[in-house]
Design a protein around this motif. Structure first.
Motif, PDB file in Angstrom:
ATOM      1  N   LEU A   1     -10.420  33.371  36.685  1.00  0.00           N
ATOM      2  CA  LEU A   1      -9.082  33.719  36.197  1.00  0.00           C
ATOM      3  C   LEU A   1      -9.071  35.138  35.604  1.00  0.00           C
ATOM      4  O   LEU A   1      -8.335  36.001  36.073  1.00  0.00           O
ATOM      5  CB  LEU A   1      -8.594  32.697  35.161  1.00  0.00           C
ATOM      6  CG  LEU A   1      -7.235  33.031  34.539  1.00  0.00           C
ATOM      7  CD1 LEU A   1      -6.136  33.161  35.581  1.00  0.00           C
ATOM      8  CD2 LEU A   1      -6.867  31.995  33.480  1.00  0.00           C
ATOM      9  N   ASP A   2      -9.913  35.372  34.589  1.00  0.00           N
ATOM     10  CA  ASP A   2      -9.865  36.683  33.917  1.00  0.00           C
ATOM     11  C   ASP A   2     -10.307  37.802  34.850  1.00  0.00           C
ATOM     12  O   ASP A   2      -9.764  38.907  34.795  1.00  0.00           O
ATOM     13  CB  ASP A   2     -10.741  36.663  32.659  1.00  0.00           C
ATOM     14  CG  ASP A   2     -10.228  35.662  31.627  1.00  0.00           C
ATOM     15  OD1 ASP A   2      -9.001  35.427  31.588  1.00  0.00           O
ATOM     16  OD2 ASP A   2     -11.046  35.104  30.878  1.00  0.00           O
TER      17      ASP A   2
ATOM     18  N   ARG B   1      -7.430  38.474  37.190  1.00  0.00           N
ATOM     19  CA  ARG B   1      -6.353  39.161  36.464  1.00  0.00           C
ATOM     20  C   ARG B   1      -6.749  40.608  36.155  1.00  0.00           C
ATOM     21  O   ARG B   1      -5.904  41.513  36.225  1.00  0.00           O
ATOM     22  CB  ARG B   1      -6.049  38.390  35.181  1.00  0.00           C
ATOM     23  CG  ARG B   1      -4.778  38.832  34.488  1.00  0.00           C
ATOM     24  CD  ARG B   1      -4.469  37.907  33.328  1.00  0.00           C
ATOM     25  NE  ARG B   1      -3.404  38.387  32.477  1.00  0.00           N
ATOM     26  CZ  ARG B   1      -3.184  37.938  31.242  1.00  0.00           C
ATOM     27  NH1 ARG B   1      -3.969  36.990  30.737  1.00  0.00           N
ATOM     28  NH2 ARG B   1      -2.200  38.413  30.519  1.00  0.00           N
TER      29      ARG B   1
ATOM     30  N   ASP C   1      -4.576  43.655  37.305  1.00  0.00           N
ATOM     31  CA  ASP C   1      -4.036  44.596  36.319  1.00  0.00           C
ATOM     32  C   ASP C   1      -4.531  46.018  36.569  1.00  0.00           C
ATOM     33  O   ASP C   1      -3.795  46.980  36.345  1.00  0.00           O
ATOM     34  CB  ASP C   1      -4.361  44.134  34.897  1.00  0.00           C
ATOM     35  CG  ASP C   1      -3.352  43.095  34.406  1.00  0.00           C
ATOM     36  OD1 ASP C   1      -2.200  43.114  34.888  1.00  0.00           O
ATOM     37  OD2 ASP C   1      -3.715  42.269  33.558  1.00  0.00           O
TER      38      ASP C   1
ATOM     39  N   PHE D   1       7.233  43.418  30.677  1.00  0.00           N
ATOM     40  CA  PHE D   1       6.128  42.748  31.369  1.00  0.00           C
ATOM     41  C   PHE D   1       4.984  42.381  30.425  1.00  0.00           C
ATOM     42  O   PHE D   1       4.532  41.240  30.378  1.00  0.00           O
ATOM     43  CB  PHE D   1       5.615  43.659  32.491  1.00  0.00           C
ATOM     44  CG  PHE D   1       4.423  43.109  33.212  1.00  0.00           C
ATOM     45  CD1 PHE D   1       4.599  42.259  34.295  1.00  0.00           C
ATOM     46  CD2 PHE D   1       3.138  43.428  32.802  1.00  0.00           C
ATOM     47  CE1 PHE D   1       3.495  41.727  34.950  1.00  0.00           C
ATOM     48  CE2 PHE D   1       2.026  42.902  33.459  1.00  0.00           C
ATOM     49  CZ  PHE D   1       2.216  42.050  34.536  1.00  0.00           C
TER      50      PHE D   1
ATOM     51  N   ARG E   1      -2.485  30.271  25.839  1.00  0.00           N
ATOM     52  CA  ARG E   1      -3.913  30.044  26.070  1.00  0.00           C
ATOM     53  C   ARG E   1      -4.695  30.130  24.764  1.00  0.00           C
ATOM     54  O   ARG E   1      -5.642  29.356  24.544  1.00  0.00           O
ATOM     55  CB  ARG E   1      -4.425  31.077  27.084  1.00  0.00           C
ATOM     56  CG  ARG E   1      -5.812  30.787  27.607  1.00  0.00           C
ATOM     57  CD  ARG E   1      -6.145  31.751  28.728  1.00  0.00           C
ATOM     58  NE  ARG E   1      -7.532  31.662  29.148  1.00  0.00           N
ATOM     59  CZ  ARG E   1      -8.149  32.618  29.853  1.00  0.00           C
ATOM     60  NH1 ARG E   1      -7.483  33.716  30.199  1.00  0.00           N
ATOM     61  NH2 ARG E   1      -9.408  32.480  30.204  1.00  0.00           N
TER      62      ARG E   1
END
Lengths: 324, 324
Positions: A99-100, A103, A107, B91, B103
């Motif tokens: 996930l990270d 992301r 990003d 955003f 989270r």
């Protein structure tokens, strides 16, 4: 045409790199640079005229992704990830990488503002039982593993980042890849490949589930075809629903074995020994069986037509055409 | 019974706090402590015998969530979030609060290892057009806003954390809350409440879309009922699919106006002025219309039976029974 591949040292990653090196082209343009990233150094092909750079490290390490996307690749294949069993066993590692890490890559692309095509390998693990007989494209993902959850969350990010114009993303949900080359592993799904791979190599294979088990497969060659198609497809034709369930061959284990016998003979098929394993059977019961994959088919993603073709692809690609 | 509420200063949060203070009980146990959190100080009720603590700050600030869950609440209502329009306009703020904040709360609970019931307010914004006539529980979420994406990702986390036993989570997808009390706002959905609220208060209201627009509503009172039901429901009966689409009243705008006329008379209904707004109409076209919500109904979640009841709830709860 500059291409970045994460997870380039994995099974599918290596095959994708080899295919790109052979084709020399993607989206109608000559490939001039390949950036290959993985946690261990990917093996680099040496195609003439292609500038190959090798990168290693943790996807989620601060700044790692910004450095990786700094050359502004035209196409990014994001294949990297912790596999299902490991993500289940190691909660923190799975979320950090799957996930990270994803992301962080998304990003980095967003902040560099160059809007490449980004192809992400998701998985049918986003789905969780109970299922209808045929799973339609509109069926909701309700994963029953942390891996499936991480893929689902990454898919959602990919769709939103695409909608906002940060990149032009396509997520492809791969079915079980069969026949996986290499040694047997401890994955619960390992037997789907093992019962073909081992007998063809002259070895015994264990079948831990009933022959009635139905499952959807695509060859490693098809997985690479899906990736290339996802890189080349017209994004406008895909529309806002950017995550696509890939087609595959839905067969029972019994039909897999019949195909093996047709292609390699009864003696080879007899190398499969049935030895039920309740633990594996319990896991496999929760897995999806058959997908409609209508949108992907309409968008030009194609898998093998039957399981015979999957076995023949393995013999051709991995065994130099020879059966032991 | 100790209860933590995030977003306690919001419209639904305030109504939930008032309801809990009035009931004095949840899950058959006496409420002894209420922890109320929001970015601004929530108004505290003063029920006898309840220890009310007020907390303010940013959900995603390091350590904030660990401190908040340290008293080990038995039930957590996680209502906090940036609203749809703001998450779309900003955003970073949207992802930081709606995803990272959620989270951070979930991880604080995980690391404190006390496994409370955790109720999360999701939204029908997880869905995106095109839709079937009636959206079934098995329909896939394909949000068309960053807000919907953040809710979808939070839902996925909630299901996985519940499966792993970190908490016992229930996500409830709220329909449009109508009639929202208070002043008109700039939300595209504002007119659904405005065309009822303003005429009942003696003021003119603008209807920017055709009367044929179909949409699903539930009253603020029902939203609180959903939250209480989600806190009290037997988690085993819910199973692994922890995110539930709430029921509501599906009506056209025309039917809303007919209900207003039945209850308050033709003179009140004439305070609605039709003045089409192409921008709002374009947004509303992409919204879901009618939900099956079969699972939620079977699990005892109940909304109003018709739009007349929604108007009567507003007159009773907000206008002391009086129409201007």
């Amino acid at each position: 045409m500059r291409i970045l591949i994460t997870g380039a040292a994995g099974m599918v990653g290596r095959k994708l790199v080899a295919r790109l090196a052979k084709d020399g082209m993607l989206r109608g343009q000559k490939i001039t640079a390949l950036d290959l990233h993985d946690i261990v150094a990917p093996q680099a092909p040496a195609p003439a005229g292609v500038d190959v750079s090798i990168h290693t490290g943790d996807l989620s390490a601060p700044g790692a992704m910004a450095a990786l996307v700094a050359p502004r690749p035209d196409v990014i294949f994001h294949l990297a990830g912790i596999v299902s069993g490991e993500a289940e066993a190691n909660f923190d590692l799975g979320y950090r990488v799957n996930l990270d890490g994803t992301r962080a890559l998304f990003d980095a692309v967003r902040l560099a503002a160059f809007a490449p095509r980004l192809v992400f390998t998701s998985s049918i693990a986003v789905f969780g039982a109970p299922f209808p007989d045929v799973i339609p494209d509109e069926f909701h993902p309700t994963p029953l593993t942390s891996y499936g959850t991480q893929k689902q969350m990454s898919e959602a990010l990919l769709a939103d980042y695409t909608r906002r114009g940060f990149f032009d993303g396509i997520g492809i949900r791969l079915p079980t890849i069969c026949v996986r080359p290499g040694k047997p592993n401890k994955a619960a799904s390992g037997f789907f490949s093992g019962i073909i791979r081992e007998p063809l190599a002259g070895q015994e294979a264990i079948l831990p589930v009933p022959r009635s088990v139905l499952h959807t497969h695509a060859s490693p060659r098809s997985a690479v075809n899906f990736l290339i198609r996802a890189a080349e497809i017209d994004g406008d034709k895909v529309g806002p629903r950017r995550n696509l369930t890939m087609p595959g061959v839905a067969v029972t284990v019994g039909e897999q074995i019949e195909a093996l016998e047709r292609i390699a003979g009864a003696d080879v098929a007899r190398r499969i020994r049935e030895q039920s394993d309740e633990t594996i059977w319990a896991i496999v019961k929760g897995w999806p069986t058959r997908f409609e994959a209508r949108r992907a088919r309409e968008l030009g993603f194609a898998a093998e037509k039957n399981f015979d073709e999957i076995i023949l692809a393995h013999i051709e690609d991995e065994l130099d055409g020879k059966i032991a």
